[in-house]
Design an enzyme around this catalytic site. Structure first.
Site, PDB file in Angstrom:
ATOM      1  N   ASP A 198     -20.192  -9.094  18.433  1.00  0.00           N
ATOM      2  CA  ASP A 198     -19.663 -10.359  17.918  1.00  0.00           C
ATOM      3  C   ASP A 198     -20.485 -10.876  16.741  1.00  0.00           C
ATOM      4  O   ASP A 198     -21.715 -10.806  16.747  1.00  0.00           O
ATOM      5  CB  ASP A 198     -19.688 -11.434  19.016  1.00  0.00           C
TER       6      ASP A 198
ATOM      7  N   ASP B 124      -9.958  -7.050  24.997  1.00  0.00           N
ATOM      8  CA  ASP B 124     -11.403  -6.807  25.007  1.00  0.00           C
ATOM      9  C   ASP B 124     -11.732  -5.656  25.967  1.00  0.00           C
ATOM     10  O   ASP B 124     -10.892  -5.198  26.733  1.00  0.00           O
ATOM     11  CB  ASP B 124     -12.107  -8.107  25.424  1.00  0.00           C
TER      12      ASP B 124
ATOM     13  N   TRP C 157     -16.134  -3.486  19.920  1.00  0.00           N
ATOM     14  CA  TRP C 157     -17.481  -3.710  19.351  1.00  0.00           C
ATOM     15  C   TRP C 157     -18.051  -2.510  18.592  1.00  0.00           C
ATOM     16  O   TRP C 157     -19.271  -2.373  18.461  1.00  0.00           O
ATOM     17  CB  TRP C 157     -18.482  -4.138  20.429  1.00  0.00           C
ATOM     18  N   GLY C 158     -17.207  -1.603  18.126  1.00  0.00           N
ATOM     19  CA  GLY C 158     -17.700  -0.421  17.411  1.00  0.00           C
ATOM     20  C   GLY C 158     -18.133   0.687  18.341  1.00  0.00           C
ATOM     21  O   GLY C 158     -18.487   1.788  17.895  1.00  0.00           O
TER      22      GLY C 158
END
Ligand SMILES: *[C@@H]1O[C@H](CO)[C@@H](O)[C@H](O)[C@H]1NC(C)=O
Ligand SMILES: *[C@@H]1O[C@H](CO)[C@@H](O)[C@H](O)[C@H]1NC(C)=O
Ligand SMILES: *[C@@H]1O[C@H](CO)[C@@H](O)[C@H](O)[C@H]1NC(C)=O
Ligand SMILES: *[C@@H]1O[C@H](CO)[C@@H](O)[C@H](O)[C@H]1NC(C)=O
Ligand SMILES: *[C@@H]1O[C@H](CO)[C@@H](O)[C@H](O)[C@H]1NC(C)=O
Ligand SMILES: *[C@@H]1O[C@H](CO)[C@@H](O)[C@H](O)[C@H]1NC(C)=O
Ligand SMILES: *[C@@H]1O[C@H](CO)[C@@H](O)[C@H](O)[C@H]1NC(C)=O
Length: 380
Positions: free
Chosen positions: A178, A120, A157-158
């Site tokens: 998400d 992440d 997350w793009g």
């Protein structure tokens, strides 16, 4: 393909849950149709590293640490995945991140028997002088150095449009905030409704909004590195059967990783049957790895969507999706579908109903509210 703790359990994870779910992946037949990765998401870590800097598991949740859990997964024929972040801190801001500890963490994960790392982008803002691309790459290199075959799954997350660069670093990369447990775009979900929007970070995105984002970027999909539309909400989000099938159809045909998010102890047989649809899974795993593309000329904004693409064996796949609350009929003229010829006759199969027949010139699809029909065509 696999299962991940996050959507159903968030931080409430334990060795008992993981062992139980590994067994359920086998007994429900999900493993046999391809869901072979058991992934432990955030929430497993202890707050402190060991004296020699190694990551440690929370002993309340994992009394014997992570290795026995990974071992159980391997014993029943699964791979085992774990989660970490590339910052100084984690997403739960007290957890340690891997920044500065990449080699130690990669080696520790390899020693534990990890086969998959979800990595992440949290807690990185303190390390803001280093772009995420370099922070991700350090871990990618460290994983490779271990000599163990570990799938590297990025979660960015793009942000910074990873479809342009993440394939150089990882096997998959997230394209949105998400996913949340809703089907429709409520207008309030997901700050970024399109792919090229300056994502300010975490945001709950509906199934429809994530499909919307893929309109602009589905053609980036290729074998080796795939855009990840996030975990499935099938069996969690109180969707209708048609909505669950639509969710699964688009994740499969857009070549997203298929990672189940539901609690397998309580999932309904109806949701399981969606997840186990072998024809839809075969579309997802098709060796061309080519995603369907949005056909704007034969779609209508906020009413219905038509997508199409190639499958191996000279086959064409067409998806027709009804966004409305009422039943409608959508016409798909072959002159508007790349790869199809209006003059030819095709053998056609619809995946969800099993209907098969022959067509020429067009398909006329009657669709209930939020239903998607998935047609596979091959020239006669
Ligand atoms: C955490 O999970 C366990 C079992 O998986 C469950 O019994 C418990 O109620 C959950 N706790 C919370 C706070 O959700
Ligand atoms: C470990 O997990 C327990 C049970 O969920 C929780 O109460 C505790 O705060 C966690 N400890 C740390 C250090 O995160
Ligand atoms: C699904 O419906 C049940 C029963 O109405 C409700 O308790 C639950 O919160 C709902 N779940 C979601 C994710 O909306
Ligand atoms: C699903 O089906 C199996 C066997 O067909 C049955 O044992 C089980 O109770 C069913 N589960 C639910 C949640 O209905
Ligand atoms: C696909 O089409 C090409 C060109 O028409 C042909 O050469 C090839 O044999 C076909 N492949 C299959 C699997 O049908
Ligand atoms: C469809 O139904 C939902 C829920 O009843 C409602 O909120 C929505 O406005 C309806 N949409 C249209 C386009 O009528
Ligand atoms: C679709 O094809 C059918 C026969 O295959 C034909 O009767 C019909 O007119 C076509 N519809 C359109 C809109 O082209």
């Amino acid at each position: 393909m696999g299962w991940n703790t996050w959507n159903a359990f968030k931080y409430n994870v334990s060795s008992e849950l993981l062992v139980q779910t590994a067994d359920l992946l086998v007994s429900t037949g999900l493993k046999d149709v391809g869901y072979t990765n058991l992934v432990l998401d955030d929430g497993w870590q202890a707050l402190n590293r060991s004296d020699d800097g190694r990551p440690q598991a929370n002993v309340t949740k994992f009394p014997n640490g992570i290795p026995p859990v990974a071992q159980h997964a391997h014993n029943v024929g699964l791979q085992f995945g774990i989660y970490m972040t590339n910052g100084i801190k984690g997403c739960g801001p007290k957890d340690p991140g891997s920044w500065g500890y990449e080699e130690i963490d990669a080696q520790e994960f390899a020693d534990w028997g990890v086969d998959y790392l979800k990595y992440d982008n949290c807690g990185t803002f303190e390390a803001g002088t280093h772009p995420p691309q370099s922070r991700f790459r350090v871990m990618g290199n460290a994983l490779r150095e271990t000599g163990r075959d570990i799938l590297f799954s990025l979660c960015q997350w793009g942000d910074q449009f990873p479809w342009f660069w993440a394939d150089q670093i990882a096997h998959s990369y997230r394209i949105s905030g998400d996913i949340t447990a809703t089907f429709s775009d409520t207008g309030k979900d997901c700050a970024c409704k399109t792919a090229y929007c300056l994502n300010t970070g975490y945001a709950g995105c509906s199934v429809m909004t994530i499909i919307r984002k893929m309109r602009e970027i589905s053609y980036f999909q290729h074998p080796g590195s795939f855009a990840d539309m996030d975990m499935l909400e099938i069996g969690i989000a109180n969707m209708t059967l048609d909505e669950e099938r639509t969710h699964f159809s688009f994740w499969a045909a857009l070549k997203s990783p298929l990672i189940i998010g539901a609690d397998l102890r309580t999932i309904s047989n109806e949701s399981l049957s969606v997840l186990r649809n072998e024809k839809m899974i075969a579309v997802n795993q098709d060796k061309l790895g080519a995603a369907v593309e949005y056909l704007a000329d034969i779609s209508k904004e906020r009413a219905f969507q038509t997508w199409a693409g190639r499958l191996s064996g000279n086959r064409t796949i067409v998806l027709a999706f009804n966004e409305l609350n009422d039943t409608i009929t959508v016409d798909v003229p072959f002159s508007a579908v790349p790869g199809l010829d209006s003059e030819n006759r095709y053998k056609l199969e619809e995946v969800w109903s099993g209907f098969s027949g022959h067509v020429k010139g067009n398909i006329s699809a009657t669709l209930a509210s939020h239903e998607t029909k998935v047609f596979i065509l091959k020239q006669d």
